[in-house]
Design a protein around this motif. Structure first.
Motif, short mmCIF file in Angstrom:
data_model
loop_
_atom_site.label_atom_id
_atom_site.label_comp_id
_atom_site.label_asym_id
_atom_site.label_seq_id
_atom_site.Cartn_x
_atom_site.Cartn_y
_atom_site.Cartn_z
N ALA A 63 0.81 -1.22 0.00
CA ALA A 63 0.00 0.00 0.00
C ALA A 63 0.85 1.27 0.00
N PHE A 64 1.80 1.39 0.91
CA PHE A 64 2.60 2.61 1.00
C PHE A 64 3.43 2.81 -0.26
N GLU A 65 4.12 1.77 -0.69
CA GLU A 65 4.99 1.87 -1.87
C GLU A 65 4.18 2.16 -3.13
N THR A 66 2.99 1.56 -3.25
CA THR A 66 2.13 1.83 -4.40
C THR A 66 1.67 3.28 -4.40
N SER A 67 1.32 3.81 -3.23
CA SER A 67 0.89 5.21 -3.17
C SER A 67 2.04 6.15 -3.52
N ILE A 68 3.25 5.85 -3.07
CA ILE A 68 4.42 6.66 -3.41
C ILE A 68 4.67 6.58 -4.92
N HIS A 69 4.61 5.38 -5.48
CA HIS A 69 4.79 5.20 -6.93
C HIS A 69 3.76 6.02 -7.70
N THR A 70 2.53 5.99 -7.27
CA THR A 70 1.46 6.72 -7.94
C THR A 70 1.66 8.23 -7.83
N VAL A 71 1.97 8.71 -6.63
CA VAL A 71 2.18 10.15 -6.42
C VAL A 71 3.32 10.66 -7.29
N PHE A 72 4.44 9.94 -7.30
CA PHE A 72 5.57 10.40 -8.09
C PHE A 72 5.32 10.26 -9.59
N SER A 73 4.56 9.27 -10.01
CA SER A 73 4.20 9.16 -11.43
C SER A 73 3.38 10.37 -11.86
N ILE A 74 2.43 10.76 -11.02
CA ILE A 74 1.61 11.94 -11.32
C ILE A 74 2.47 13.20 -11.30
N LEU A 75 3.38 13.28 -10.37
CA LEU A 75 4.27 14.44 -10.27
C LEU A 75 5.14 14.58 -11.51
N TRP A 76 5.75 13.46 -11.95
CA TRP A 76 6.60 13.52 -13.15
C TRP A 76 5.77 13.86 -14.38
N LEU A 77 4.55 13.36 -14.45
CA LEU A 77 3.66 13.68 -15.56
C LEU A 77 3.31 15.17 -15.54
N TYR A 78 3.01 15.70 -14.38
CA TYR A 78 2.70 17.13 -14.24
C TYR A 78 3.90 17.97 -14.67
N PHE A 79 5.10 17.64 -14.16
CA PHE A 79 6.29 18.40 -14.51
C PHE A 79 6.51 18.40 -16.03
N SER A 80 6.53 17.21 -16.62
CA SER A 80 6.80 17.13 -18.06
C SER A 80 5.69 17.81 -18.85
N GLY A 81 4.45 17.65 -18.44
CA GLY A 81 3.33 18.28 -19.15
C GLY A 81 3.41 19.79 -19.13
N VAL A 82 3.71 20.36 -17.98
CA VAL A 82 3.81 21.83 -17.88
C VAL A 82 4.97 22.33 -18.72
N PHE A 83 6.13 21.70 -18.61
CA PHE A 83 7.28 22.18 -19.37
C PHE A 83 7.04 22.06 -20.88
N PHE A 84 6.44 20.97 -21.33
CA PHE A 84 6.16 20.83 -22.75
C PHE A 84 5.09 21.83 -23.20
N TYR A 85 4.08 22.04 -22.38
CA TYR A 85 3.05 23.01 -22.72
C TYR A 85 3.65 24.41 -22.90
N VAL A 86 4.52 24.80 -21.97
CA VAL A 86 5.15 26.12 -22.03
C VAL A 86 5.97 26.25 -23.32
N CYS A 87 6.74 25.24 -23.65
CA CYS A 87 7.62 25.39 -24.82
C CYS A 87 6.86 25.29 -26.14
N LEU A 88 5.69 24.71 -26.17
CA LEU A 88 4.96 24.52 -27.41
C LEU A 88 3.89 25.59 -27.68
N ARG A 89 3.64 26.45 -26.72
CA ARG A 89 2.59 27.45 -26.95
C ARG A 89 3.10 28.69 -27.62
#
Length: 131
Positions: A105-131
């Motif tokens: 449970a704990f490790e899965t929640s950490i995996h999920t949180v960081f997956s969402i975080l990395w997705l957010y980071f990459s999404g924002v940076f790509f959005y900024v550079c492509l607009r």
């Protein structure tokens, strides 16, 4: 977008600070006692430099969000950061064995949180550079 860049900056600042606790949390003194001095020192040095680059990314995002979002150089930097965080997202799934987190449970929640975080980071940076 500037707000999102500043949010990322603060999140990176926290992430950078968390690295200070890695040696104790992951019991590196005992775990790394079995490896050669060069391997032990490489772990410590690389962890320091990961924390440092996260801190520098943090300061860049917090102090220069406007420039990152509105200048050609800023957009190019965001493109590079987008690639960096996209690769980190892929490593989350293909660089670590799912045996480390599946069914825990704990490790899965950490995996999920960081997956969402990395997705957010990459999404924002790509959005900024492509607009």
């Amino acid at each position: 977008m500037e707000l999102h860049l500043k949010i990322i900056g603060w999140l990176l600042l926290v992430l950078s600070g968390i690295h200070v606790f890695f040696p104790k949390y992951f019991n590196w003194k005992q775990e790394l006692s079995l490896v050669s001095a060069i391997n032990r020192q490489m772990m410590n040095v690389h962890t320091f430099f990961i924390a440092l680059i996260l801190l520098l990314m943090s300061l860049l995002c917090i102090s220069s969000a406007n420039e990152l979002a509105t200048t050609m150089l800023g957009r190019r930097i965001c493109f590079g950061l987008g690639i960096f965080w996209l690769i980190r997202l892929l490593i989350q799934f293909f660089g670590y064995s799912s045996k480390l987190w599946k069914g825990k449970a704990f490790e899965t929640s950490i995996h999920t949180v960081f997956s969402i975080l990395w997705l957010y980071f990459s999404g924002v940076f790509f959005y900024v550079c492509l607009r």
